[in-house]
Write an enzyme that holds these catalytic residues in place. Sequence first.
Site, PDB file in Angstrom:
ATOM      1  N   SER A 128       0.839  -1.196   0.000  1.00  0.00           N
ATOM      2  CA  SER A 128       0.000   0.000   0.000  1.00  0.00           C
ATOM      3  C   SER A 128       0.869   1.238   0.000  1.00  0.00           C
ATOM      4  CB  SER A 128      -0.839  -0.037   1.275  1.00  0.00           C
ATOM      5  OG  SER A 128      -1.337   1.232   1.562  1.00  0.00           O
ATOM      6  N   TYR A 153      -2.182   0.053  10.494  1.00  0.00           N
ATOM      7  CA  TYR A 153      -2.337  -0.616   9.199  1.00  0.00           C
ATOM      8  C   TYR A 153      -1.107  -0.351   8.316  1.00  0.00           C
ATOM      9  CZ  TYR A 153      -3.598  -1.108   4.335  1.00  0.00           C
ATOM     10  OH  TYR A 153      -3.567  -1.439   3.009  1.00  0.00           O
ATOM     11  N   LYS A 157       2.019  -2.947   6.774  1.00  0.00           N
ATOM     12  CA  LYS A 157       2.484  -3.066   5.382  1.00  0.00           C
ATOM     13  C   LYS A 157       3.993  -2.792   5.300  1.00  0.00           C
ATOM     14  CE  LYS A 157      -1.398  -4.313   3.553  1.00  0.00           C
ATOM     15  NZ  LYS A 157      -1.592  -5.646   3.008  1.00  0.00           N
TER      16      LYS A 157
HETATM   17  N1  UFG Z   1     -12.989   9.617   3.878  1.00  0.00           N
HETATM   18  C1  UFG Z   1     -13.982  10.495   4.233  1.00  0.00           C
HETATM   19  N2  UFG Z   1     -15.176   9.975   4.633  1.00  0.00           N
HETATM   20  C2  UFG Z   1     -15.427   8.647   4.678  1.00  0.00           C
HETATM   21  C3  UFG Z   1     -14.396   7.742   4.302  1.00  0.00           C
HETATM   22  C4  UFG Z   1     -13.187   8.264   3.914  1.00  0.00           C
HETATM   23  O1  UFG Z   1     -13.791  11.713   4.208  1.00  0.00           O
HETATM   24  O2  UFG Z   1     -16.531   8.245   5.054  1.00  0.00           O
HETATM   25  C5  UFG Z   1     -11.692  10.158   3.443  1.00  0.00           C
HETATM   26  C6  UFG Z   1     -10.556   9.721   4.329  1.00  0.00           C
HETATM   27  O3  UFG Z   1     -10.431  10.551   5.455  1.00  0.00           O
HETATM   28  C7  UFG Z   1      -9.387   9.838   3.361  1.00  0.00           C
HETATM   29  C8  UFG Z   1     -10.006   9.495   2.008  1.00  0.00           C
HETATM   30  O4  UFG Z   1     -11.392   9.651   2.160  1.00  0.00           O
HETATM   31  O5  UFG Z   1      -8.943  11.154   3.321  1.00  0.00           O
HETATM   32  C9  UFG Z   1      -9.742   8.062   1.596  1.00  0.00           C
HETATM   33  O6  UFG Z   1     -10.109   7.232   2.662  1.00  0.00           O
HETATM   34  P1  UFG Z   1     -10.303   5.660   2.497  1.00  0.00           P
HETATM   35  O7  UFG Z   1     -10.670   5.107   3.824  1.00  0.00           O
HETATM   36  O8  UFG Z   1     -11.204   5.373   1.349  1.00  0.00           O
HETATM   37  O9  UFG Z   1      -8.870   5.186   2.020  1.00  0.00           O
HETATM   38  P2  UFG Z   1      -7.456   5.302   2.754  1.00  0.00           P
HETATM   39  O10 UFG Z   1      -6.643   6.261   1.968  1.00  0.00           O
HETATM   40  O11 UFG Z   1      -7.595   5.578   4.195  1.00  0.00           O
HETATM   41  O12 UFG Z   1      -6.936   3.810   2.621  1.00  0.00           O
HETATM   42  C10 UFG Z   1      -7.243   3.055   1.494  1.00  0.00           C
HETATM   43  C11 UFG Z   1      -7.374   1.580   1.859  1.00  0.00           C
HETATM   44  C12 UFG Z   1      -6.057   1.042   2.266  1.00  0.00           C
HETATM   45  C13 UFG Z   1      -5.044   1.346   1.215  1.00  0.00           C
HETATM   46  C14 UFG Z   1      -4.982   2.817   1.007  1.00  0.00           C
HETATM   47  C15 UFG Z   1      -4.000   3.233   0.006  1.00  0.00           C
HETATM   48  O13 UFG Z   1      -8.318   1.407   2.900  1.00  0.00           O
HETATM   49  O14 UFG Z   1      -6.162  -0.333   2.432  1.00  0.00           O
HETATM   50  O15 UFG Z   1      -6.253   3.258   0.574  1.00  0.00           O
HETATM   51  O16 UFG Z   1      -3.983   4.646  -0.018  1.00  0.00           O
HETATM   52  F1  UFG Z   1      -3.836   0.904   1.566  1.00  0.00           F
END
Ligand code: UFG
Length: 341
Positions: A128, A153, A157
Amino acid sequence: MTQKRILVTGGAGYIGAHTAVELVQAGYEPVIVDDLSKSDPTLLNGIEKITGQKPNFQKGDCTHYEFLSSVFKTQGPFSGVMHFAAYKSVGESVQKPLEYFRNNIDSLIAVLEVMKEFGVRDFIFSSSCTVYGQPDQIPVNESAPFKRAESPYGATKQMCERILEDAHTTGFRIISLRYFNPIGAHPSANLGELPIGIPNNLGPYITQTAAGKREKLTVFGDDYATPDGSCIRDFIHVVDLALAHVKALEYLEKQSGTNTYQVFNLGTGIGISVLELITAFEKVTGVKLPYGIGPRRAGDIEKVYADPTKVNTILHWKTKFTIEEALLHAWAWEKKLPAKG
Ligand code: UFG
């Protein structure tokens, strides 16, 4: 000609299931193992709808050596392993760090040990972009040093990559694929993201809110040092991501000898903010999304997007789908799902 069998751990999950489809299309025979703790078996039906073949599915936990060993014995021989099985929610990992460390590290070690026992050497690992922490320079390339991971998390990784770096010299051929943010669904709308319970990730939260299953979307923070204050990510269509796995496997198969270790970013190279993604969704679907601004989510990185030059050049892989297509495909999938649940 006998098809090459590939073990796909976590193959009932979002990325694993899309990759199983692409493996079948490329002439491989995926064998899926999954404990279904975080995924819905509906996705296995989706694989069948698209490929016309019922997937070979073995239910079990990848942290259990004995279970894996029996799969290798009864379903093998495998010519390679793709290891998707892991917990993947940044936010949840802050609440449940021990579960994340135990599951993500134990399963990697168990899979590698069983591969060793059965003489299987080709291994593709789901890494990731969280391994970079908040990088000093974006777009980030593979030689950027790891900063402290912002979440447990991300730390799992980083640790897994360290294990692979050290273990590859014992006869493996390994590629770690550093995913940026997968979104979208299969263009047939037969496969997509289907989290159990309340979604942690932005993509399914958007589509479920648009479908009326969630009251409103909360944007986690609008006070980041970005143009509109929301976080920036590199959203990549899940089918593009899946296709990269096939390319990676083909690359490993072409290597002469063993002890290979390569890492690749899998992203589009384009950074999009959370608020921009919401606007893009509303524009392509014509559906108004109820949303509000909430506090920052612990563990989040402010902004990250990929420099995909290495994967473009070495694996000859480039993204084909646009962000608009990803959103339309995700919406088409969501609309096919039952209205509740
Ligand atoms: N977000 C919101 N509201 C929500 C969900 C997410 O504003 O309800 C925002 C988060 O704060 C973040 C962005 O959207 O800024 C992306 O969030 P995600 O949870 O969709 O994704 P992440 O970047 O946290 O993580 C995801 C996967 C991981 C992976 C990663 C790689 O969950 O497994 O992308 O960047 F490794």
